[in-house]
Design an enzyme around this catalytic site. Structure first.
Site, PDB file in Angstrom:
ATOM      1  N   HIS A 370       0.803  -1.224   0.000  1.00 41.71           N
ATOM      2  CA  HIS A 370       0.000   0.000   0.000  1.00 41.71           C
ATOM      3  C   HIS A 370       0.835   1.273   0.000  1.00 41.71           C
ATOM      4  O   HIS A 370       0.267   2.365   0.088  1.00 41.71           O
ATOM      5  CB  HIS A 370      -0.919   0.040   1.223  1.00 41.71           C
ATOM      6  N   LYS A 561      -8.693  13.332   5.061  1.00 39.20           N
ATOM      7  CA  LYS A 561      -7.826  12.164   4.996  1.00 39.20           C
ATOM      8  C   LYS A 561      -6.786  12.285   6.105  1.00 39.20           C
ATOM      9  O   LYS A 561      -6.708  13.324   6.779  1.00 39.20           O
ATOM     10  CB  LYS A 561      -7.142  12.037   3.638  1.00 39.20           C
ATOM     11  N   ARG A 562      -6.037  11.230   6.305  1.00 45.41           N
ATOM     12  CA  ARG A 562      -4.968  11.267   7.301  1.00 45.41           C
ATOM     13  C   ARG A 562      -4.067  12.482   7.067  1.00 45.41           C
ATOM     14  O   ARG A 562      -3.750  12.814   5.920  1.00 45.41           O
ATOM     15  CB  ARG A 562      -4.167   9.965   7.189  1.00 45.41           C
ATOM     16  N   LYS A 567       0.418  14.081   1.710  1.00 47.72           N
ATOM     17  CA  LYS A 567      -0.954  14.334   1.259  1.00 47.72           C
ATOM     18  C   LYS A 567      -1.202  15.827   1.041  1.00 47.72           C
ATOM     19  O   LYS A 567      -2.210  16.218   0.471  1.00 47.72           O
ATOM     20  CB  LYS A 567      -1.950  13.737   2.251  1.00 47.72           C
ATOM     21  N   THR A 669      -8.846   6.036  -1.913  1.00 47.91           N
ATOM     22  CA  THR A 669     -10.220   5.583  -2.124  1.00 47.91           C
ATOM     23  C   THR A 669     -11.202   6.725  -1.858  1.00 47.91           C
ATOM     24  O   THR A 669     -12.318   6.700  -2.366  1.00 47.91           O
ATOM     25  CB  THR A 669     -10.564   4.396  -1.214  1.00 47.91           C
ATOM     26  N   LYS A 673     -14.932   7.836  -3.687  1.00 48.53           N
ATOM     27  CA  LYS A 673     -16.168   8.110  -2.954  1.00 48.53           C
ATOM     28  C   LYS A 673     -16.714   9.498  -3.305  1.00 48.53           C
ATOM     29  O   LYS A 673     -17.924   9.677  -3.505  1.00 48.53           O
ATOM     30  CB  LYS A 673     -15.918   8.009  -1.451  1.00 48.53           C
TER      31      LYS A 673
END
Length: 822
Positions: A370, A561-562, A567, A669, A673
């Site tokens: 991952h 998100k985290r 990110k 993901t 969504k």
């Protein structure tokens, strides 16, 4: 095949599902299982009674599914994951069992609002982010597409943590989701196992002892006790099992110590055992934290493998046929120690020859990677690994000897290349490489997006890929649309059904029929009306919980998100500061009202991630209360982001922020969504964004920034972020404002180090991508001004996302890796 030694029992007749029957059953369970009458029942009592009524129907199908699995004698999938971010289950199970509308009517007849009681169900936060949520989606999809499966993980008492924001700073508090029990789970103490740590290893004794057989004598033992939760597939076709392990001491209390007055010491063994399942991801910045993490990973891997082997031998006899009946999927590197544990079981408990044991192991395991981040591949100091798992250290060395010998005999590798293949990292402190162990011990290694898979072959596993060129394959992630469209966005689901019928409920690819309505002005208006209603619901929720007042008419720009530097929440915040300056400097321009919403948790020991959360709050405080902005820009950090909050935020989003540094996000993901719920994506060509662009069309996604190859080229050519910042007036001004304390007057130096990091190295290319990102955001503004065009693009996104269903992903796993036809 009947269960061994048992008579096949008749399958009970299906229970009725209609409002009158359900209302009667709810009151009955309220009375006889909870001990309350309807007049005295509180909302949480009604919730418990409703879950029990749903659960009874799930159990009927669960027993039928289990019986069918054994009769067919086929292969079963075992999915090992340290995280399962399953969230609330009541509405999910009721919907999948096709009883949600009837349950709502039944409760209405009893004067109970289903939405009120549903909100009381604890959010089972057994994960941190995408990894755990993917595991939950996969469990639901495996049941939906009729793949017999067990999920294995840890029954964390506190989950990750409950995030509160105090004076802008993240505060971690216990997330005690089990405080009032869990009506979905069943304790299976008859399937408990002993798990050992430490001790010594002696040669096996006896005439039948093989040359590789040893006897491990652990110094410490704990008991792993399983709790089973049924996971219902769509329309109740199959019910699979999520088995979570709880750690218990062999002796809960040492009475001799207690009676001697050492009351705390008497509980030391109990506390040590229970710490294994107390918290998800204990901080590993200390030696004690690292040891606890490794103990957790071995604890659940060993318990799961003992359970798998016990079940296999019970029903199929010989351990040698394990690969024919069991497909074990390692979800990332956390369960990689399972490779050594299965070898130990085969060698020491069953006397299998080493070569045959290694063949069985590799044919049984497959591994999903991952991440390309080296630190996330996990490695453990050899002294720690050897002290905790002495027999496994021997096995790792033995596997490594075979692996390196194979590499040397191939004649393809230099000494340096062989060093990268090794299971032991010899650079600096010697460490056991868990990613390499998972790769070597599996017959299949898959990435989770096309780009990620290609990068695996040339980065973290380049030399292993050369040695085993057919082992790496791609399985692009997906999400379950039952939860992430049908349940969380009933308004949009109803509109889609009205337009194209019900076929998409069973086949997500049928969403493509919605493409024909993208230019239909009447449909566009209905589509935008659904979005406005979802935005209104989110606005109401944020006002009630956090006293945040946001305008549903504004563009909702959401990044949830985290919190991690790759990110790039920081890029988003810096661009917001730049936009803030531009609005104040040019109030005469026709600015688009925009609300930027952030959510996510930072790892407890991740200083910069916590600082980014604080910065988001500081910038929000300045911007939101500045009358010069006239409400054109607002920021809000939403605390304790979890599955339940995502189910409200995602349907309300207009713009989905997927802006990771290219080459660093494996898949994502959340991007899927958001898109299926009618948000446009602004993002880099990273992870699954690449495939999303291919499916939704380049005109219907806003792409900016460097590609993965360009990021590598920049780094290789000597990227100088200071020069880039000097050439961008807007970026330079925004960073100066942040660094000088404009947004932190109480501590002007708070963000100097964070900003200095961008000037000095900017590993995550915030400066390099800023101008491109800012231009893309102004492109978003222009699109927003034409609501018909915006709606058209959003409808195309919904219509073309069917391929990103986790049902498709699971069918690919089943056909290509697990060799199961469904």
């Amino acid at each position: 095949m009947n269960l061994k030694g048992q008579t096949k029992l008749p399958i009970p007749a299906p229970r009725q599902v209609d409002p009158e029957v359900l209302a009667h059953e709810i009151v009955e369970r309220l009375t006889y299982r909870i001990g309350k009458n309807a007049a005295a029942a509180k909302p949480h009592d009604w919730l418990h009674a409703v879950i029990l009524a749903i659960r009874d129907r799930v159990i009927d199908a669960w027993i039928t599914s289990t019986q069918k699995t054994y009769e067919e004698e086929g292969r079963r999938v075992y999915y090992l994951s340290l995280e399962f971010l399953i969230g609330r289950l009541m509405r999910d199970a009721a919907s999948n069992m096709e009883m949600l509308d009837d349950m709502q009517a039944a409760l209405a007849s009893l004067g109970v609002d289903i939405d009120i009681i549903a909100a009381l169900e604890p959010d089972a936060a057994l994960g941190n982010g995408g990894l755990g949520r993917l595991a939950a989606c996969f469990m639901e999809s495996m049941a939906t597409v009729d793949v017999p499966a067990y999920g294995y993980g840890i029954r964390y008492v506190n989950g990750m943590f409950r995030q509160e924001i105090s004076d802008g700073w993240q505060v971690e508090l216990p997330e005690n989701w089990l405080a009032h029990g869990n009506p979905w789970e069943f304790e299976r103490r008859e399937a408990s196992y002993e798990i050992g740590f430490g001790g010594r290893v002696d040669p096996a004794e006896g005439e039948d002892a093989g040359p590789h057989q040893m006897r491990w004598r652990p110094a410490e033992r704990v008991i792993a006790t399983p709790y089973d939760t049924p996971i219902a597939g769509w329309r109740g076709k199959r019910i699979n099992t999520l088995r979570l392990w709880e750690a218990q001491p062999i002796d809960p209390i040492l009475l001799d110590k207690f009676n001697a007055g050492d009351h705390m010491g008497a509980l030391a063994e109990s506390n040590r055992a229970e710490s294994l399942t107390r918290v998800l991801y204990p901080a590993d910045s200390s030696a004690a934290g690292q040891e606890l993490r490794l103990r957790q990973e071995y604890f659940f891997s060993s318990a799961s493998l003992q359970d798998i082997v016990r079940r296999h031998i019970q029903y199929f006899g010989s351990i040698l046929t394990l690969p024919d009946k069991a497909a074990i999927q390692l979800n990332d590197t956390h369960p990689a120690v399972a490779v050594a544990e299965l070898m130990r079981i085969l060698l020491d408990d069953h006397g299998v020859d080493f070569a045959e044991a290694w063949d069985i192991t590799r044919r049984t395991f497959s591994y999903t990677n991952h991440t390309l981040l080296p630190e996330a591949l996990e490695s453990w100091p050899v002294p720690l690994f050897e002290r905790l798992l002495p027999r496994h250290m021997q096995i790792v060395y033995a596997i490594n000897s075979r692996l390196l010998g194979e590499a040397r005999r191939s004649g393809q590798f230099t000494d340096d290349a062989i060093g990268t293949i090794s299971l032991i990292d010899e650079g600096g402190d010697r460490r056991v490489r868990m990613g390499n162990l998972a790769f070597a011990g599996s017959h299949s290694v898959n990435g989770v997006s096309a780009l990620h898979t290609d990068l695996m072959k040339v980065t973290v596993f380049a030399d292993l890929h050369t040695l085993y060129p057919t082992r790496i394959n791609n399985k692009t992630n997906g999400v379950t649309f039952r939860r992430w469209l049908m349940q969380c966005n009933p308004g949009l689901t109803g509109l889609i059904r009205e337009a194209i019928g019900d076929r998409f409920l069973d086949d997500a690819q049928a969403l493509r029929d919605l493409d024909a309505f993208a230019d239909d002005r009447a449909f566009q208006e209905k589509f935008l009306a659904v979005k406005r209603a979802n935005k209104g619901s989110l606005s109401d929720l944020l006002r009630k919980r956090f006293n945040a007042r946001i305008d549903p008419a504004a563009l909702f720009d959401i990044q949830i998100k985290r919190i991690h530097e790759y990110k790039r929440q920081l890029l988003n915040i810096v661009e917001a500061v730049s936009l803030y300056d531009q609005i104040r400097s040019h109030p005469e321009k026709d600015w688009v009202p925009r609300v930027k919403l952030f959510g996510g948790k930072a790892a407890s020991s991740y200083h910069n991630a916590k600082l980014i959360i604080k910065l988001a709050g500081d910038v929000a405080r300045a911007v939101n209360h500045d009358p010069a902005v006239q409400g054109l820009l607002k920021l809000q950090f939403v605390p304790n982001y979890n599955v339940s909050m995502a189910e409200v935020m995602i349907p309300a989003a207009d713009l989905s922020e997927q802006i990771s540094t290219a080459g660093m996000e494996a898949s994502g993901t959340g991007n899927m969504k958001f898109a299926v719920n009618g948000a446009l994506t602004i993002g880099t060509l990273d992870g699954a964004n690449v495939e999303m662009r291919d499916h939704v069309g380049a005109d219907n996604i806003i792409i900016f920034g460097l590609t993965a190859q360009e990021v590598n080229d920049q780094r290789a050519s000597g990227y100088v972020p200071r020069d880039v910042i000097g050439q961008s007036r807007e970026l330079g001004q925004a960073l100066d404002a942040i660094a000088s304390g404009v947004f932190s007057p109480d501590d002007p130096d708070r963000y100097k180090g964070l900003v200095q990091g961008l000037y000095d190295h900017d590993w995550f290319m915030v400066a390099a991508d800023f101008d491109s990102y800012s231009a893309a955001q102004r492109q978003v503004d222009a699109l927003w001004m034409d609501q018909s065009l915006w709606a058209k693009k959003a409808i195309h996104n919904v219509a073309r996302m069917g391929w990103f269903s986790s049902d498709r992903t699971i069918r690919e796993y089943a056909a290509d890796i697990w060799k199961i036809t469904s």
